[in-house]
Design a protein around this motif. Structure first.
Motif, mmCIF file in Angstrom:
data_model
loop_
_atom_site.group_PDB
_atom_site.id
_atom_site.type_symbol
_atom_site.label_atom_id
_atom_site.label_comp_id
_atom_site.label_asym_id
_atom_site.label_seq_id
_atom_site.Cartn_x
_atom_site.Cartn_y
_atom_site.Cartn_z
ATOM 1 N N SER A 370 35.878 42.672 32.059
ATOM 2 C CA SER A 370 37.145 43.360 31.846
ATOM 3 C C SER A 370 38.300 42.435 32.202
ATOM 4 C CB SER A 370 37.196 44.609 32.707
ATOM 5 O OG SER A 370 37.466 44.237 34.033
ATOM 6 N N ALA A 371 39.493 42.900 31.898
ATOM 7 C CA ALA A 371 40.686 42.166 32.320
ATOM 8 C C ALA A 371 40.836 42.299 33.824
ATOM 9 C CB ALA A 371 41.912 42.740 31.629
ATOM 10 N N SER A 372 41.492 41.351 34.434
ATOM 11 C CA SER A 372 41.731 41.479 35.867
ATOM 12 C C SER A 372 42.998 42.291 36.077
ATOM 13 C CB SER A 372 41.879 40.094 36.494
ATOM 14 O OG SER A 372 43.041 39.481 36.010
ATOM 15 N N CYS A 373 42.969 43.081 37.106
ATOM 16 C CA CYS A 373 44.081 44.012 37.295
ATOM 17 C C CYS A 373 44.464 44.069 38.762
ATOM 18 C CB CYS A 373 43.687 45.399 36.794
ATOM 19 S SG CYS A 373 45.049 46.544 36.737
ATOM 20 N N ARG A 374 45.771 44.116 38.992
ATOM 21 C CA ARG A 374 46.280 44.139 40.350
ATOM 22 C C ARG A 374 46.381 45.584 40.836
ATOM 23 N NH1 ARG A 374 51.115 40.145 40.680
ATOM 24 N NH2 ARG A 374 52.298 41.970 40.128
ATOM 25 N N VAL A 376 47.453 48.976 42.928
ATOM 26 C CA VAL A 376 48.585 49.654 43.535
ATOM 27 C C VAL A 376 48.008 50.792 44.361
ATOM 28 C CG1 VAL A 376 50.598 51.086 43.095
ATOM 29 C CG2 VAL A 376 50.227 49.037 41.733
ATOM 30 N N VAL A 380 42.918 50.594 41.078
ATOM 31 C CA VAL A 380 43.050 49.649 39.962
ATOM 32 C C VAL A 380 42.758 50.395 38.659
ATOM 33 C CG1 VAL A 380 41.993 47.650 38.877
ATOM 34 C CG2 VAL A 380 42.465 47.627 41.313
ATOM 35 N N HIS A 381 43.666 50.298 37.722
ATOM 36 C CA HIS A 381 43.464 50.938 36.418
ATOM 37 C C HIS A 381 42.946 49.906 35.433
ATOM 38 C CE1 HIS A 381 46.444 54.488 37.135
ATOM 39 N NE2 HIS A 381 45.381 54.541 37.890
ATOM 40 N N LEU A 382 41.693 50.065 35.048
ATOM 41 C CA LEU A 382 41.136 49.094 34.115
ATOM 42 C C LEU A 382 41.217 49.580 32.665
ATOM 43 C CD1 LEU A 382 37.980 47.547 35.740
ATOM 44 C CD2 LEU A 382 40.165 46.489 35.306
ATOM 45 N N LEU A 417 39.663 38.209 42.014
ATOM 46 C CA LEU A 417 40.186 36.936 41.549
ATOM 47 C C LEU A 417 41.355 36.571 42.454
ATOM 48 C CD1 LEU A 417 39.757 35.027 39.043
ATOM 49 C CD2 LEU A 417 41.715 36.191 38.051
ATOM 50 N N VAL B 111 44.328 56.161 32.078
ATOM 51 C CA VAL B 111 44.944 55.210 33.013
ATOM 52 C C VAL B 111 45.622 54.096 32.211
ATOM 53 C CG1 VAL B 111 43.321 55.687 34.841
ATOM 54 C CG2 VAL B 111 42.794 53.918 33.199
ATOM 55 N N ARG B 146 38.845 40.449 26.667
ATOM 56 C CA ARG B 146 39.651 41.118 27.672
ATOM 57 C C ARG B 146 39.787 40.267 28.935
ATOM 58 N NH1 ARG B 146 40.830 46.814 26.864
ATOM 59 N NH2 ARG B 146 41.038 47.223 29.067
ATOM 60 N N TYR B 147 38.812 39.408 29.180
ATOM 61 C CA TYR B 147 38.791 38.694 30.466
ATOM 62 C C TYR B 147 39.965 37.750 30.625
ATOM 63 C CZ TYR B 147 36.854 34.992 27.559
ATOM 64 O OH TYR B 147 36.672 34.059 26.585
ATOM 65 N N LEU B 149 42.968 38.430 30.211
ATOM 66 C CA LEU B 149 44.184 39.201 30.471
ATOM 67 C C LEU B 149 44.394 39.401 31.969
ATOM 68 C CD1 LEU B 149 45.975 40.414 28.292
ATOM 69 C CD2 LEU B 149 44.761 42.550 28.589
ATOM 70 N N THR B 151 46.506 41.733 34.461
ATOM 71 C CA THR B 151 47.260 42.978 34.341
ATOM 72 C C THR B 151 47.624 43.514 35.709
ATOM 73 O OG1 THR B 151 45.284 44.337 34.390
ATOM 74 C CG2 THR B 151 46.039 43.616 32.241
ATOM 75 N N GLU B 152 48.450 44.532 35.695
ATOM 76 C CA GLU B 152 48.749 45.249 36.941
ATOM 77 C C GLU B 152 48.666 46.749 36.677
ATOM 78 O OE1 GLU B 152 52.742 45.173 38.791
ATOM 79 O OE2 GLU B 152 53.450 44.625 36.814
ATOM 80 N N THR B 153 48.350 47.480 37.724
ATOM 81 C CA THR B 153 48.126 48.920 37.606
ATOM 82 C C THR B 153 49.436 49.657 37.400
ATOM 83 O OG1 THR B 153 46.202 48.760 39.005
ATOM 84 C CG2 THR B 153 47.210 50.912 38.812
#
Lengths: 572, 175
Positions: A370-374, A376, A380-382, A417, B111, B146-147, B149, B151-153
């Motif tokens: 999946s994409a990496s997500c920061r 809050v 984490v919303h993937l 990451l 989400v 997708r990898y 990318l 992103t932030e929540t």
């Protein structure tokens, strides 16, 4: 109001698709006999005025008195008349008016003139009921759809807050005391011209807004004046409005029913309690005949079948079925959220472990990153899509001794990451893909292995983590054999949760009879049905092979003598 | 052919950093799917609640699909935008979900996330607004690539979707 048995006036609002021409309203008008009239309580002023105003023809009081005298002399008989939609019935005044061609200026009036002459020849008996139709442009009759501002306030004390809705609703449901408005003719000729714009804030205006212009009206009237003062006391018995666009019919006051079954509406002529008329409004629109009903039903079914034909043509018929002996499982899902992990920047690496007998159309979709997500607030919303189209080959199952097939598992690891692009494992988890059809929302708890205290320190300051050599260890390891699965010896700690959504669709070659399946998915039954089908197919195939063998044997026979072959062919 | 009716609403959004939000939406389906009736994409109004953390849209969805197969089940993808006081729109979140396969009414939470750029871009975004956008919005509902990318929540969007299915049982499909 002197008498109790009076009907309250509501505006009836009806919706109809039928042609308005079929509307018929029967009006019963009855003059209440003198014996029923209560004693008059007001004496002096009226009598004085009677005496004074006896000579002046315009005074209303004198009209009243003469009306009473006329009415008392009259035998009180019911006047019954049926009005159909926009049917023009002339009042005595109008007959007098239109008889003279000099009063007729417009084409409509000239047409009335012709009609009036024929009516006049037919009967000259005095009739009180008449009507104004839409073309008459009678616009200065005051609507009696008015508000009684001081009544019907639900709250006690104080000035209640009137919002627009309250006002509009009250105008619609006019629970007012019905006081028939008297209609005065100021100018007998000018009355025929349109004078004012209608719809300045009555119920209809609020109800229909700009559609006001498309509204047609009809007034059912009564001329309750004496014989020598024709046209002086005209009362509106009923206003009928028809809006062809919205198909709404407003009858005010509402239709009440036959005289022997319902309370009447009441009119006091000039507010005089001694001169009272009662009337009933009755709906007498005839029903449609049987023939028409059949015809209508035919037309309706024809329209419906035509529409469904169009739809069927649009939709089409073909559908991809799965081949016999297999079961197709489609999984549509998402990895939605990761919660309560230590690190901030997370991603997921996942793959599907297919047991024996399973296959997938496109193998590439069975694993992914999946994409990496920061995060809050630790969340984490993937929103990572999971799309698997799996096939279970049932013929493989027959060989094995298992009753239920092994179901595929989704194994995943959550990784973090960091700033320098290094990643380390934060959690391992696995989930068996739901075996029942429908929507499944799952939460998986994950864990990660821990090493010695020094490696934990290193993880905290520098990063890096002990990892599993074989990721299938999270479920049942691939090399595992035997009855006992032991994982003793591995030190772990819990990490966060993973929320996933699965939509599972199961497709089998045989059609599903929902009624025969009690409760939820009876997969075992489906499986047995599928295996039954496949075993029947096997029997058929064996029969076919035997048949071919027999034919081949027969061909061998044919070479020797031909006549038995024909006999066999015939018998065959 | 089997038919699917999707009737529902994009109800609201919560958890976004500021108000004045609107949402672009679209429904994608596979090659074997055909739209018989209804609109498959649209955009909501801009909702500016006075004090709540919830933007209410109540935007209607009503689509009728016909399909040749189960593959390519329709999915709805959403793009939440922020409409700022200078009249600019910036992306606040991408999200997607599959339309539930079982018939009935479902409450679905979608989400969302948004891509983040380099440090300099984040610095500029903080003071000037704007920010990184996806070049191809298909990436939202595509699992490959997708990898790459970062992103932030962001917040989540709440949907209420009713699904009506027809003829699926006839073809042996259990939903």
């Amino acid at each position: 109001m002197p008498l109790g048995d009076e009907r309250e006036a509501f505006t009836g609002i009806y919706k109809t698709n039928d042609p308005i021409q079929n509307l018929k309203i029967r009006v019963h008008l009855r003059h209440v006999k003198a014996a029923h009239i209560p004693l008059p309580q007001f004496v002096n002023e009226d009598q004085d005025r009677d005496i004074d105003g006896a000579s002046s023809a315009s005074a209303t009081a004198s009209v009243t008195v003469s009306g009473i005298s006329q009415a008392r002399g009259h035998t009180s008989e019911d006047e019954i008349k049926t009005f159909s939609w926009q049917e023009k019935v002339f009042s005595n005044y109008e007959i007098e008016l239109y008889k003279n061609i000099g009063n007729c200026h417009t084409a409509l009036q000239e047409q009335y003139h012709k009609q009036v002459i024929t009516i006049n020849r037919q009967h000259s008996q005095q009739e009180r009921l008449f009507s104004y139709v839409h073309n008459d442009n009678v616009t200065n009759i005051e609507e009696f759809l008015f508000l009684n501002q001081d009544e019907n306030i639900p709250t006690s004390g104080g000035e209640p807050h009137h919002n627009h809705l309250v006002t509009a609703m009250r105008q619609l449901q006019i629970k007012q005391r019905y006081t028939p408005q008297k209609f005065f003719r100021r100018d007998k000729i000018k009355r025929r011209q349109p004078l004012t714009q209608e719809g300045s804030g009555n119920a209809e205006f609020h109800l229909q807004g700009h559609l006001q212009a498309t509204c047609q009206k009809m007034y059912i009237m009564a001329d309750l004046s004496s014989s020598n003062e024709i046209g002086a006391n005209e009362y509106v018995l009923c206003v009928i409005r028809w809006n062809a666009v919205s198909g709404s019919l407003l009858v005010s006051p509402d239709i009440c029913g036959a005289p022997n079954s319902s309370k009447p509406y009441r009119i006091e002529v000039d507010g005089d309690a001694r001169n009272v008329y009662e009337y009933w409004l009755e709906l007498v629109s005839g029903g449609i005949s049987e023939e028409e009903e059949i015809k209508e039903a035919e037309v309706r079914s024809k329209i419906y079948s035509h529409q469904s034909d169009i739809r069927r043509a649009k939709v089409g018929e073909d559908f991809t079925t799965c081949p016999i002996g297999t079961l197709a499982i489609h999984i549509f899902g998402q990895i939605n959220t990761l919660r309560n992990f230590d690190d901030k920047n997370l991603f997921v690496h996942y793959f599907v472990d297919l047991p024996k007998g399973w296959s997938c159309d496109s193998t590439s979709s069975l694993s992914g990153i999946s994409a990496s997500c920061r995060a809050v607030d630790g969340c984490v919303h993937l929103g990572h899509p999971l799309l698997f189209s799996l096939k279970l080959n049932l013929s493989d199952m027959e060989d094995s001794s298992e009753i239920f097939p092994k179901w595929p598992q989704l194994m995943f690891e959550v990784l973090s990451l960091d700033w320098w692009g290094r990643y380390c494992t934060e959690g391992y988890g696995y989930i068996v893909i739901p075996s029942t059809a429908g929507l499944h929302q799952t939460t998986t708890h994950t864990w990660r292995p821990i090493g010695s205290p020094s490696s934990e320190l290193r993880r905290f300051f520098i990063g890096g983590n002990p990892e599993l050599d074989d990721i299938t260890f999270v479920g049942v390891p691939q090399q595992h054999e035997g009855n006992l699965l032991g994982k003793y010896g591995l030190l772990t700690t819990t990490s966060g949760n993973v929320d996933m959504v699965f939509n599972v669709v199961i497709q089998s070659p045989s059609s599903v009879d929902r009624a025969s399946l009690p409760g939820r998915s009876a997969l075992l039954e489906r499986l047995s049905a599928s295996t039954l089908v496949s075993s029947v197919n096997q029997v058929l195939a064996a029969f076919r092979r035997a048949h071919e063998r027999m034919l081949a044997a027969k061909e061998g026979l044919d070479l020797r003598n031909e006549s038995p072959q024909q006999a066999v062919a015939l018998s065959h | 052919m089997a038919e699917v009716h999707i009737i529902g609403q994009i109800l609201s959004a919560t958890g976004f950093p500021s108000h004045n939000l609107f949402c672009k939406w679209g429904i994608h389906a596979g090659a074997g799917w055909r739209v018989i009736e209804g609109l498959t994409d649209g955009q909501t109004h801009v909702d500016n609640p006075s004090w709540q953390d919830i933007a209410v849209w109540s935007h209607p969805i009503d689509v009728h699909f016909a399909t040749k197969g189960v593959q390519g089940w329709p999915k709805i993808h959403l793009q939440v935008y922020h409409y700022d006081k200078f009249g600019r729109s910036e992306v606040y979140g991408y999200g997607f979900c599959y339309i539930p396969t079982s018939p009935g009414t479902h409450k679905v939470d979608v989400v969302t996330w948004r891509p983040i750029g380099t440090l300099a871009e984040q610095f500029r975004q903080h003071f000037l607004g704007g920010g990184a956008q996806l070049k191809t919005p298909d990436l939202v509902h595509n699992s490959t690539d997708r990898y790459r990318l970062q992103t932030e929540t962001m917040g989540s969007v709440h949907l209420e979707i009713s699904v009506i299915l027809r003829n699926f049982a006839k073809f042996g499909v259990e939903t």
